[in-house]
Design an enzyme around this catalytic site. Structure first.
Site, mmCIF file in Angstrom:
data_model
loop_
_atom_site.group_PDB
_atom_site.id
_atom_site.type_symbol
_atom_site.label_atom_id
_atom_site.label_comp_id
_atom_site.label_asym_id
_atom_site.label_seq_id
_atom_site.Cartn_x
_atom_site.Cartn_y
_atom_site.Cartn_z
ATOM 1 N N TYR A 72 49.348 97.153 36.639
ATOM 2 C CA TYR A 72 49.081 98.583 36.652
ATOM 3 C C TYR A 72 49.839 99.134 37.850
ATOM 4 C CZ TYR A 72 45.033 97.743 33.585
ATOM 5 O OH TYR A 72 44.223 97.382 32.557
ATOM 6 N N HIS A 212 44.339 99.350 23.971
ATOM 7 C CA HIS A 212 43.454 98.789 24.998
ATOM 8 C C HIS A 212 42.083 98.427 24.423
ATOM 9 C CE1 HIS A 212 43.843 98.233 29.424
ATOM 10 N NE2 HIS A 212 42.551 97.981 29.320
#
Length: 259
Positions: A72, A212
């Site tokens: 991330y 996700h």
């Protein structure tokens, strides 16, 4: 023949283990157990930025296993660069940039149960885990649960992510990450044909169609249905992978058949 080739590497099966955060909450062995299993199976494993095992420790645990690193983009871009360099030095074969979590989804179940990291023990969680003595034994006798790359006081996952993750990442960030990483860069979390074209044109070596696990947005598109459209648009030579909704080998067969 169930083998497949990904970025010049041959794997015995056409799937791998996706990056999963905080794995040691499920079992004390956590990421170490998973990477040993993937090494035996001859498939790739991706280590999450939100993991509970460090880049170096995972490499020591299974030096011959094929490993990727999922990132991330942090608000502290220099820290992101450090993690990328560390993964590169330890032989990780590819970088996976996840782009579908500018903020965390509203996880109602976590809110109801007071889910925090590290986990906080209260009457409800004690009773919920009371019938799993092995988990309790591991929890109380092994090293404390914590993020390998981010040290913080007890907080919800949403609070941790909001403190760390850059919600304003753009295609320009992808450009400098491609330049900084010596190897394949994969963009994970693509949910439209347009974005698949955009990141590929910007230099990404592959994409992962993913929503996700369906827990970021309630009404995200089903990745499997996007596969044929994206394949037609990007062509036969593009590297397209799928994450989300894989419940059995039949789903893998369907994904391959779809492109």
């Amino acid at each position: 023949d169930t083998s497949t080739t990904l970025f010049g590497e041959r794997y015995r099966l056409p799937f791998g283990c996706a990056p999963t955060g905080f794995t040691r909450m499920m079992h004390a062995e956590g990421e170490r157990a998973v990477v040993r299993a993937t090494g035996r199976a001859g498939i790739p494993y991706a280590l999450s930025t939100m993991s509970t095992t460090s880049i170096q420790d995972l490499q020591t645990e299974a030096p011959d296993a094929a490993k990727m690193f999922q990132l991330y983009l942090w608000k502290d871009h220099d820290r992101s660069r450090e993690l990328m360099a560390l993964a590169q030095q330890n032989g990780y074969k590819a970088l996976i940039l996840t782009v579908d979590v500018p903020v965390t989804g509203n996880r109602m179940r976590d809110a109801r149960y007071g889910m925090a990291i590290p986990p906080q023990l209260n009457l409800r969680t004690f009773l919920d885990a009371s019938y799993r003595p092995h988990w309790w034994f591991d929890f109380l006798t092994t090293e404390p649960l914590r993020f390998a790359f981010a040290h913080s006081e007890s907080a919800s996952l949403g609070e941790v992510m909001s403190r760390l993750v850059d919600p304003g990442a753009t295609i320009d960030d992808l450009a400098w990450m491609i330049e900084a990483w010596d190897g394949p860069v994969i963009v994970k979390g693509i949910q439209t044909v347009e974005d698949a074209v955009k990141v590929t044109a910007a230099g990404a070596d592959g994409i992962i169609l993913s929503n996700h696990g369906g827990r970021q947005l309630d009404r995200a598109p089903l990745p499997l249905r996007l596969v044929p459209q994206v394949r037609r648009e990007l062509g036969d030579d593009a590297t397209i992978m799928l994450d989300t909704g894989i419940m059995s080998g039949a789903d893998i067969v369907a994904a391959i058949a779809a492109g």
